[in-house]
Write a protein that holds these residues in place. Structure first.
Motif, short mmCIF file in Angstrom:
data_model
loop_
_atom_site.label_atom_id
_atom_site.label_comp_id
_atom_site.label_asym_id
_atom_site.label_seq_id
_atom_site.Cartn_x
_atom_site.Cartn_y
_atom_site.Cartn_z
N HIS A 185 0.00 4.11 -0.57
CA HIS A 185 -0.49 5.34 0.10
C HIS A 185 0.01 5.58 1.49
O HIS A 185 -0.09 6.80 2.15
N ASN A 186 0.70 4.64 1.91
CA ASN A 186 1.33 4.52 3.41
C ASN A 186 2.58 5.22 3.36
O ASN A 186 3.37 4.59 2.78
N GLN A 232 -1.80 5.67 -11.29
CA GLN A 232 -2.44 6.36 -10.57
C GLN A 232 -1.75 7.81 -10.50
O GLN A 232 -0.37 7.88 -10.49
N ARG A 234 -7.92 5.13 -4.49
CA ARG A 234 -8.40 5.20 -3.24
C ARG A 234 -9.73 4.65 -2.85
O ARG A 234 -10.15 4.00 -1.99
N GLU A 283 -0.74 9.77 -8.21
CA GLU A 283 0.05 9.79 -7.18
C GLU A 283 1.44 9.18 -6.99
O GLU A 283 2.28 9.47 -6.50
N ASN A 284 1.44 8.19 -8.21
CA ASN A 284 2.43 7.68 -8.66
C ASN A 284 3.93 8.86 -8.86
O ASN A 284 5.05 8.52 -8.64
N ASN A 327 0.82 -1.04 -0.08
CA ASN A 327 -0.01 -0.07 -0.17
C ASN A 327 0.74 1.20 0.04
O ASN A 327 1.56 1.75 0.99
N TRP A 333 5.78 9.97 -5.95
CA TRP A 333 6.53 8.74 -5.59
C TRP A 333 8.08 8.39 -6.24
O TRP A 333 9.12 8.36 -5.86
N PHE A 338 0.52 2.39 -7.00
CA PHE A 338 -0.77 3.08 -6.52
C PHE A 338 -2.04 2.52 -7.11
O PHE A 338 -1.97 2.08 -8.46
#
Length: 534
Positions: A173-174, A239, A208, A241-242, A171, A245, A205
């Protein structure tokens, strides 16, 4: 040179199948180290090692149970250190696979996470409640078949696995998962590796909200072998959010001189090139690697579309192109209908090594190696076993490297983990080494030509508008590359001179360039002009 990777050629080593040093039938690190002089002599600049970490081997090492140790099948950390040292002595860089989008279900973190919803690492993996009727949280499918969700009776929840049920997804997102993953990368950077190939880099990701994916129309009005191909995987990977990262990964790498990253991007064909471009914008990955050229397509339009599409989307980005790897049918077999076997193998070599970007060669392709025909009882690959016989899995491209014509191919003194069959033994290294006209010697010649020709390493590309089956482009400053992608001769008007590089079935004279079956050549401007017309 801090950007050694730009325009470089990397050789992918599949450790189980490269060289066995102890007779157990499985390749290992000491065996790879023994063969490093061969790779240095071949003319590549880096090697990429597929996973060597501790693993139950449910997916041949792509299910990791300990990210900071070597699996005993391959040796130990001392063997790894010796390999890196020897490679560096020979002028070779070392890139290692990092499979951090998911782990093995035997990893201590997952064993902890599945114990309860209040465990220390309860949210280190992707867990979700069942729907009221007990079905999975959404319609996401696994690449290897079936639902991407597996029920766990202890937590009484489903966990996400994009591949095997024994490969649960982290995960990301953590933030703690991200911090841990950076520590893993740091461990190997401190051991001297020159970079990472990031497996399934767009899978880190998930959405969510766990929204279901939409449908795709089946090809040819028939359901595919694997129903995964019936979904548009809009929410289960790639996604936004990647991007943040990847910036964290790049910031870590920037703290080490001369290190690099290449991310494996796997998405729908109409999105793949754009994702590659997005992922290699400044401050993100150094390079992106995709499956865009690993399929059956063999047309000028296809290759042009992928190269132009990438650089139009990311003028400052950088791709890594390949024609074969450990997941697809070898290109000598995929494209066997395009001409005589050796002619197609040499043309593929010349074409790939002419493309703008960095290049990855898969072990054995320099021999013109073909796909091994695997029988069901010989299979080890999970999707091959599941979807047999319409999909035979990936074992056919993973059979051992053939060094000589002996029964074991010079790979082992024992029983090889996958069979070495007569068609593969016929394309052994010893029979081709030093033999004029062999595929191996052509690879050596073409690799030397690329190294000595700055235009092929870093020159920008401009395509000529020529009809099929001709692929033609210039690499600045003024090097023309022309390929006849067919088994029939073609002719065109040409204002140019031969550049003196490797060529096949090419004749230039009287203002005409004629290319025989699978012919190709390199050109220089004539009186300052380089022109090609149909």
């Amino acid at each position: 040179m801090t950007e050694w990777w730009r325009g470089s050629v990397t050789y992918q080593v599949y450790p189980r199948s490269f060289q066995d040093s102890d007779g157990d039938g499985i390749g290992d690190l000491k065996g790879i180290t023994m063969r490093l002089p061969y790779l240095a002599d071949l003319g590549v600049e880096a090697i990429w090692l597929s996973p060597i970490f501790r693993s139950p081997m449910a997916d041949m090492g792509y299910d990791v149970s300990d990210y900071t140790d070597v699996d005993p099948l391959f040796g130990d950390l001392a063997d790894f250190d010796a390999l890196v040292s020897r490679a560096h002595d020979l002028g070779l860089k070392v890139i290692i696979d990092q499979v951090i989008s998911h782990s093995s279900d035997q990893h201590p973190f997952f064993q902890n996470s599945r114990q309860s919803r209040s465990a220390d690492r309860a949210d280190w993996y992707v867990w979700a409640d069942a729907q009221p009727d007990g079905s999975p949280p959404n319609n996401w499918l696994s690449v290897f078949g079936g639902s991407a969700w597996e029920w766990d009776s202890r937590r009484r929840q489903y966990y996400l696995h994009n591949f095997l049920p024994s490969q649960p997804d982290f995960n990301f997102h953590n933030p703690a998962v991200q911090d841990w993953a950076l520590d893993v990368l740091r461990f190997w950077l401190d051991r001297g590796v020159d970079g990472f190939r990031l497996d399934t880099v767009n899978y880190y990701f998930h959405d969510r909200q766990l929204r279901s994916n939409g449908p795709l129309a089946p090809k040819d009005n028939l359901p595919p072998v694997n129903p995964y191909e019936l979904q548009d995987h809009l929410f289960s990977k790639s996604q936004p959010e990647n991007l943040g990262w990847l910036q964290r990964i790049r910031a870590l790498l920037d703290g080490y001189e001369g290190r690099t990253t290449v991310g494996e991007v796997g998405d729908a064909p109409w999105r793949n090139v754009q994702i590659m471009a997005d992922y290699t914008r400044p401050g993100r990955l150094h390079m992106a690697y995709s499956f865009d050229m690993l399929g059956p397509e063999f047309t000028a339009a296809h290759f042009r579309d992928k190269i132009e599409g990438f650089f139009n989307g990311a003028p400052d980005g950088w791709p890594m192109w390949a024609f074969s790897n450990h997941d697809v049918v070898r290109h000598a077999t995929r494209w066997q209908a395009q001409g005589a076997a050796d002619a197609v193998a040499k043309q593929a070599c010349a074409m790939l090594l002419s493309f703008e970007g960095s290049i990855c060669l898969y072990q054995g392709e320099e021999l013109g190696q073909t796909e091994t025909d695997i029988d069901f009882h010989e299979l080890t690959d999970p999707p091959g076993i599941r979807f047999w016989p319409d999909y035979k899995g990936r074992d056919g491209c993973r059979t051992p490297m053939v060094w000589d014509a002996s029964d074991q191919g010079g790979f082992t003194t024992g029983h090889p983990w996958l069979p070495i069959k007569p068609p593969q033994r016929a394309r052994n290294m010893a029979a081709q080494a030093g033999l004029a006209g062999s595929v191996l010697e052509f690879y050596r010649e073409m690799l030397a030509y690329r190294r000595a020709t700055p235009a092929l390493r870093v020159g920008r590309t401009r395509f000529f508008d020529l009809p099929e089956p001709v692929l033609a482009f210039t690499r600045d400053p003024g090097l023309g590359c022309v390929f006849n992608l067919s088994a029939k001769p073609v002719s065109m008007t040409a204002e140019a001179d031969l550049a003196g590089g490797p060529q096949h079935a090419a004749h230039l004279g009287g203002g005409r360039l004629t290319l025989g079956p699978n012919g190709f050549c390199f050109l220089r401007p004539k009186d300052g002009v380089l022109t090609l017309k149909a």
